[in-house]
Structures are given as C-alpha cells and as structure tokens.
Design an enzyme around this catalytic site. Structure first.
Site, PDB file in Angstrom:
ATOM      1  N   CYS A  87     -37.591  26.733   0.742  1.00  0.00           N
ATOM      2  CA  CYS A  87     -36.587  26.310   0.147  1.00  0.00           C
ATOM      3  C   CYS A  87     -35.974  27.550  -0.668  1.00  0.00           C
ATOM      4  O   CYS A  87     -36.646  27.969  -1.680  1.00  0.00           O
ATOM      5  CB  CYS A  87     -37.012  24.988  -1.037  1.00  0.00           C
ATOM      6  SG  CYS A  87     -35.631  24.565  -1.999  1.00  0.00           S
ATOM      7  N   CYS A 118     -34.284  18.560   0.975  1.00  0.00           N
ATOM      8  CA  CYS A 118     -34.203  19.614   0.228  1.00  0.00           C
ATOM      9  C   CYS A 118     -34.358  19.309  -1.240  1.00  0.00           C
ATOM     10  O   CYS A 118     -33.155  19.474  -2.102  1.00  0.00           O
ATOM     11  CB  CYS A 118     -32.683  20.572   0.437  1.00  0.00           C
ATOM     12  SG  CYS A 118     -33.006  22.337  -0.391  1.00  0.00           S
TER      13      CYS A 118
HETATM   14  C1  LIG Z   1     -27.161  19.799  -0.739  1.00  0.00           C
HETATM   15  C2  LIG Z   1     -28.172  20.125   0.359  1.00  0.00           C
HETATM   16  C3  LIG Z   1     -28.754  21.471   0.398  1.00  0.00           C
HETATM   17  C4  LIG Z   1     -29.509  21.673   1.312  1.00  0.00           C
HETATM   18  N1  LIG Z   1     -30.109  22.864   1.384  1.00  0.00           N
HETATM   19  C5  LIG Z   1     -31.109  23.102   2.086  1.00  0.00           C
HETATM   20  C6  LIG Z   1     -31.444  24.697   2.103  1.00  0.00           C
HETATM   21  O1  LIG Z   1     -31.264  25.586   1.473  1.00  0.00           O
HETATM   22  N2  LIG Z   1     -32.417  24.798   3.403  1.00  0.00           N
HETATM   23  C7  LIG Z   1     -32.763  23.987   4.064  1.00  0.00           C
HETATM   24  O2  LIG Z   1     -33.479  24.304   5.119  1.00  0.00           O
HETATM   25  N3  LIG Z   1     -32.472  22.830   4.191  1.00  0.00           N
HETATM   26  C8  LIG Z   1     -31.730  22.401   3.427  1.00  0.00           C
HETATM   27  N4  LIG Z   1     -31.031  21.098   3.236  1.00  0.00           N
HETATM   28  C9  LIG Z   1     -31.722  20.114   3.910  1.00  0.00           C
HETATM   29  C10 LIG Z   1     -31.259  20.135   5.658  1.00  0.00           C
HETATM   30  O3  LIG Z   1     -29.753  20.184   5.486  1.00  0.00           O
HETATM   31  C11 LIG Z   1     -31.570  18.958   6.239  1.00  0.00           C
HETATM   32  O4  LIG Z   1     -32.752  18.846   6.276  1.00  0.00           O
HETATM   33  C12 LIG Z   1     -31.044  19.138   7.794  1.00  0.00           C
HETATM   34  O5  LIG Z   1     -29.668  18.988   7.859  1.00  0.00           O
HETATM   35  C13 LIG Z   1     -31.404  17.526   8.475  1.00  0.00           C
HETATM   36  O6  LIG Z   1     -31.065  17.651   9.711  1.00  0.00           O
HETATM   37  P1  LIG Z   1     -31.263  16.228  10.614  1.00  0.00           P
HETATM   38  O7  LIG Z   1     -30.967  16.733  11.985  1.00  0.00           O
HETATM   39  O8  LIG Z   1     -32.562  15.793  10.682  1.00  0.00           O
HETATM   40  O9  LIG Z   1     -30.412  15.300  10.084  1.00  0.00           O
HETATM   41  P2  LIG Z   1     -28.717  15.402   9.698  1.00  0.00           P
HETATM   42  O10 LIG Z   1     -28.349  16.537   9.841  1.00  0.00           O
HETATM   43  O11 LIG Z   1     -28.444  14.247   8.755  1.00  0.00           O
HETATM   44  O12 LIG Z   1     -28.182  14.542  11.248  1.00  0.00           O
HETATM   45  C14 LIG Z   1     -28.533  13.492  11.630  1.00  0.00           C
HETATM   46  C15 LIG Z   1     -27.446  12.952  12.593  1.00  0.00           C
HETATM   47  O13 LIG Z   1     -27.850  11.584  13.097  1.00  0.00           O
HETATM   48  C16 LIG Z   1     -26.679  10.899  13.416  1.00  0.00           C
HETATM   49  N5  LIG Z   1     -27.183   9.444  13.474  1.00  0.00           N
HETATM   50  C17 LIG Z   1     -27.717   8.502  12.103  1.00  0.00           C
HETATM   51  N6  LIG Z   1     -27.798   7.395  12.618  1.00  0.00           N
HETATM   52  C18 LIG Z   1     -27.593   7.404  13.936  1.00  0.00           C
HETATM   53  C19 LIG Z   1     -27.563   6.331  14.852  1.00  0.00           C
HETATM   54  N7  LIG Z   1     -27.933   5.144  14.560  1.00  0.00           N
HETATM   55  N8  LIG Z   1     -27.391   6.686  16.079  1.00  0.00           N
HETATM   56  C20 LIG Z   1     -26.698   7.813  16.469  1.00  0.00           C
HETATM   57  N9  LIG Z   1     -26.903   8.881  15.656  1.00  0.00           N
HETATM   58  C21 LIG Z   1     -27.136   8.580  14.409  1.00  0.00           C
HETATM   59  C22 LIG Z   1     -25.940  11.185  12.120  1.00  0.00           C
HETATM   60  O14 LIG Z   1     -24.477  10.871  12.299  1.00  0.00           O
HETATM   61  C23 LIG Z   1     -26.082  12.880  12.076  1.00  0.00           C
HETATM   62  O15 LIG Z   1     -25.076  13.545  12.706  1.00  0.00           O
HETATM   63  C24 LIG Z   1     -30.075  20.730   2.131  1.00  0.00           C
HETATM   64  C25 LIG Z   1     -29.526  19.476   2.417  1.00  0.00           C
HETATM   65  C26 LIG Z   1     -28.540  19.209   1.316  1.00  0.00           C
HETATM   66  C27 LIG Z   1     -27.927  17.837   1.319  1.00  0.00           C
END
Ligand SMILES: Cc1cc2nc3c(=O)[nH]c(=O)nc-3n(C[C@H](O)[C@H](O)[C@H](O)COP(=O)(O)OP(=O)(O)OC[C@H]3O[C@@H](n4cnc5c(N)ncnc54)[C@H](O)[C@@H]3O)c2cc1C
Length: 449
Positions: A375, A196
């Site tokens: 965003c 983000c």
């Molecule tokens: C401050 C902030 C504001 C944001 N605002 C927005 C917004 O307004 N709108 C929007 O759409 N997005 C926003 N985002 C972005 C959004 O939150 C992320 O893009 C999204 O949560 C990513 O999801 P993910 O499932 O890819 O990763 P994550 O949510 O990071 O999940 C990954 C998971 O994988 C697990 N994992 C890691 N390594 C391993 C391993 N080796 N083995 C097993 N499990 C593992 C972790 O424990 C975790 O639970 C924001 C992010 C932040 C930090």
C-alpha cells in the site's frame, strides 16, 4: 519539408495502429457467439482477470480461454486517490475493455449469474450457458453506496459530501477540497473488508496538505473516523503514520462507524463500536466517505463461497477448497490479506504455476502465496510511505532502505511508475510482483528496519 514528411509518416503509423486495434477488436468481440466449452473460463475482467487470461492464452493457445465481463470500461482504481487529490485526471485511469482483453481470448460480454461447479457450468444473465474445464474467479468486490443511510441523497444534494469510490464520483472530490474554507473536514473508513485499506487516509493527507498550502488549515479541524482500533493494521507503518497524524494535528477517532448523513443539517452521525448503541453527531463542511464493500450477489449466492460470501480458497495455493478445478484471485476471494492490485500481482504468478501444473497433470500445490500485499501510503504532495507486508503483517520491503519513512521517490513510484507498470505489464500478465527484485535488492540492506 522534413516536418511535413514526419507528420505524414506519423499519421500513416497512426492509421495503421488504429486499424490494427480495429482488427484486434473484431477478433475478440465474440460476445454472443461463445463456444459451448472452454478449457479455461475467467470470470471478471478487472486487473486480476486480465492478468490471468493473458498468462493462460499464452499457455493454452487461442480460443481456449474466455473472459466473462459485462463492462465496457476497465478502471485503474489505484489512480482514484491521485485524481481525488487533483494530481491526475480521472479519465486517464479508464480504458475500454476492448483494447485490453488479450488477443486470442474470447470476450463473453455478459454477467455470470448462476454457478454450477458440480457440472462445470455457468449461466449468463442472457440465459446462455458456458462450460469449462477450469475456472478462475476474479469478480472483485461491490462498493455499496447504499450501505450508509443518506449517503446517496447527500452526494446528490450537497457538493461537500464526496467519495472517490467510482469513476463518476471521483471527479467531485478535488473541487470540494478546493472549496473548503474552514470547519470540520471529515474522512471515514467503513467496516472491513475493503479494497486498499490505506486509500481513505491517503485522500485525507492530500486534502490536509492542500489546506495547508492554501492557507486554510488553521480555519478548522481534520478528522479521520475509522472503524478499526488503529490508524493502520501493520505495526511498523501504523507507528510511522501516527507520527504524521500527530505532526499534522489530525484528529483520529478509532472504532468510530459512520452510520448516517444528515445533509440538511450538515452533520455526520457515528456509532462508537466500543460502546454499542452510543451515537454522536459531527458537523461537517467537507465529508469524504469510503462506502462499505460487499461481494456481488451472484457470487455470494453461489456454492463457491464461504460463510462471508467470498470465494473460498486455500490461502497458500489459491485453489478452491471444495472444487479442485476452480481457482480464485483478487478482491473476490477470502484470502486474509489486504485487497490490492499489488496482492493480485503476487497472487497471479502463484496461480499461474499451480493451475498450469494442474492442467498438465502435475502438482497444483507447488507454489505458495505468502500474502504479499502493498500500500503506497501517500501522506502529502510528494510524500509516500511504501508499506509492503505478508499474511502475518511482517514487512516485506522491496527496496534496501527503510520504507517506513515518507519519501518523494515513493510518491513518484506510486503516481508515475505504477500506472505505466499496470498498463504495460500487469494487465498483460507480465508482472507477478516484486519478489525477485526484493531478493536481489535486499542483498544490499543491512539492519534497515
Ligand atoms: C480508491 C482506491 C485506491 C486503491 N489504491 C490501491 C493502491 O494504491 N495499490 C494497490 O495495489 N491497490 C489499490 N487499490 C485496490 C485495487 O484497485 C483492487 O484491489 C483491484 O483493482 C481489484 O482487482 P480485481 O480484478 O480483483 O477486481 P475489479 O477490478 O473490481 O474487477 C472485477 C471485475 O469483475 C466484473 N464482474 C463482477 N461481477 C461479475 C459477474 N457476475 N460476471 C462477470 N463479471 C463480473 C466487474 O465488472 C469487474 O470488471 C485501490 C482501490 C481503490 C478503490
């Protein structure tokens, strides 16, 4: 009497509800008795992993899908900006994984340590092996608090150095904003990629608005120090944000990289990226840091990644470039779009079609991802510009109005509607992005841009 009966039935239904949750937990807590081979293994139980495993347990049936995820808690990270601005309680953005992992999916509560895609096998950090027919990588990205010299010490010793980038630290941000009484308030943006990319400036606009509302805005300067050459990467929204920056007299330092924090002297040290080797110091009385972000080591060291350490996918089909039975989604991938939950929603429907087809022996390239991401750029309490765009930075706006304007409706969409959408539809695999609504709603838009 009526009230008593109501209370009784309420507590009965609460009892039933709790017990259903309990039964549900028992059925999914298969942490250490995982099957040897799954039809589909999803690595990571963030928004991306939950969405995909929900979709596929409906397609493949119970016990054929497993999630490998070590964490007890699931974090709704888009809420952290609102928590940092004092709009919402950070605890409302965290839920136990046990209540989110879909029924019928085996939760392997461990970390995936070694990936052997040639033999369809993953070794866990407890030494056990899990095999799969198909694999989806959804491990997210690591927030690197060690990536700025002195950041951790500064956060531990100076309550005015804060970062919303973890559940533990986000709660310190709003009190620091409230304590600000003048001087430099500095907000930083690290080298890309980060998740983000709008978030580091959203917290700044909320803080600046708070200073204004509380009569301290004229007691100091607000700085946005970013490593990129512009306020935002997409022209339409960059122009809109520059209007906001000018109107609010925010000092924008582009190509400016935070390299060190000297909390004893209350100074932040920056490098000018257009003049390598040139550094300068800025005094701070509030410093909000967005730390650099990286792929997790287990992923970076696996054969699944490109030279940057991100899972190497075809950017249209989300299928792995080398291993056809592997797909990826979300922040851990090398898809050249902004890493957001909104992008994941759009990616999830593409992945579900293409992987679903592959499993049925059909065309795995049928659906094509256009890079849609979004965003909601909060620019103050009650104000948001809703940026939505594709791989080429072309606006892909859902609503038949100009979304480049600050709007109260978009603020409520971000702060009230999106969390509900996330918990009720997104993590359950029922939300694949607004594409269909965009097509319908934009029938009514004429020359809005
Ligand atoms: C401050 C902030 C504001 C944001 N605002 C927005 C917004 O307004 N709108 C929007 O759409 N997005 C926003 N985002 C972005 C959004 O939150 C992320 O893009 C999204 O949560 C990513 O999801 P993910 O499932 O890819 O990763 P994550 O949510 O990071 O999940 C990954 C998971 O994988 C697990 N994992 C890691 N390594 C391993 C391993 N080796 N083995 C097993 N499990 C593992 C972790 O424990 C975790 O639970 C924001 C992010 C932040 C930090």
């Amino acid at each position: 009497m009526l009230a008593e009966t109501k209370l009784l039935s309420l507590s009965k239904s609460k009892f039933l509800f709790n017990n259903i949750i309990l039964l549900r937990n028992i059925s999914i807590s298969t942490a250490n008795n995982a099957k040897d081979n799954y039809k589909l293994v999803v690595v990571g139980g963030g928004g991306a992993g939950l969405n995909i495993s929900s979709r596929f347990v409906r397609k493949l049936g119970k016990t054929n899908v497993a999630i490998i995820e070590p964490s007890e808690w699931h974090l709704y990270q888009p809420g952290w900006t609102l928590a940092a601005g004092g709009v919402k309680n950070p605890d409302s953005f965290r839920r136990p994984q046990s209540k989110l992992i879909p029924s019928g999916v085996d939760w392997i509560k461990a970390k995936a340590s070694v990936f052997e895609p040639e033999s369809n096998s993953i070794t866990l950090d407890n030494g056990e092996k899990v095999k799969y027919d198909y694999l989806v990588m959804a491990t997210g990205i690591r927030i690197d608090f060690d990536g700025v010299k002195g950041l951790k010490e500064a956060m531990a010793n100076d309550e005015q150095v804060v970062s919303m980038y973890s559940h533990e630290t986000v709660k310190n941000v709003f009190p620091a904003i409230q304590r600000y009484k003048g001087g430099n308030a500095i907000f930083t943006f690290p080298k890309v990629p980060i998740k983000c990319p709008g978030a580091p400036q959203k917290v700044m606009y909320l803080a600046e608005d708070y200073f204004r509302k509380n009569g301290v805005r004229d007691k100091g300067d607000v700085y946005y120090c970013t490593t990129i050459p512009a306020i935002f990467g997409v022209k339409k929204y960059a122009e809109a944000l520059m209007e906001v920056v000018k109107k609010r007299e925010i000092k924008l330092n582009t190509l400016t990289h935070l390299i060190e924090i000297d909390y004893k002297n209350k100074q932040a040290v920056f490098e000018k990226l257009d003049k390598p080797g040139t550094t300068f110091r800025l005094d701070y009385s509030l410093l909000h840091v967005c730390p650099p972000m990286k792929p997790f080591d287990e992923i970076k060291n696996s054969p699944l990644v490109d030279e940057t350490g991100y899972v190497d996918l075809d950017k249209y089909t989300l299928q792995h470039k080398k291993y056809p039975n592997v797909f990826g989604i979300g922040d851990c991938t090398n898809l050249p779009t902004s890493k957001t939950a909104a992008a994941i929603a759009a990616e999830s429907s593409i992945l579900a079609t293409n992987l679903g087809n592959l499993i049925k022996g059909k065309n795995p390239s049928e659906a094509k991802y256009d890079g849609y991401t979004s965003c909601p750029l909060i620019t103050g309490y009650g104000k948001t510009i809703l940026a939505e765009f594709d791989y080429d930075g072309k606006p892909l706006e859902t609503f038949p109005i100009n979304q480049g304007k600050e709007r109260r409706t978009m603020f409520h969409l971000k702060s009230d509607f999106m969390p509900i959408l996330y918990w009720t539809a997104f993590v359950r695999g029922y939300w694949g992005g607004p594409g269909i609504y965009r097509k319908i709603l934009n029938i009514f838009s004429f020359g809005k841009n």
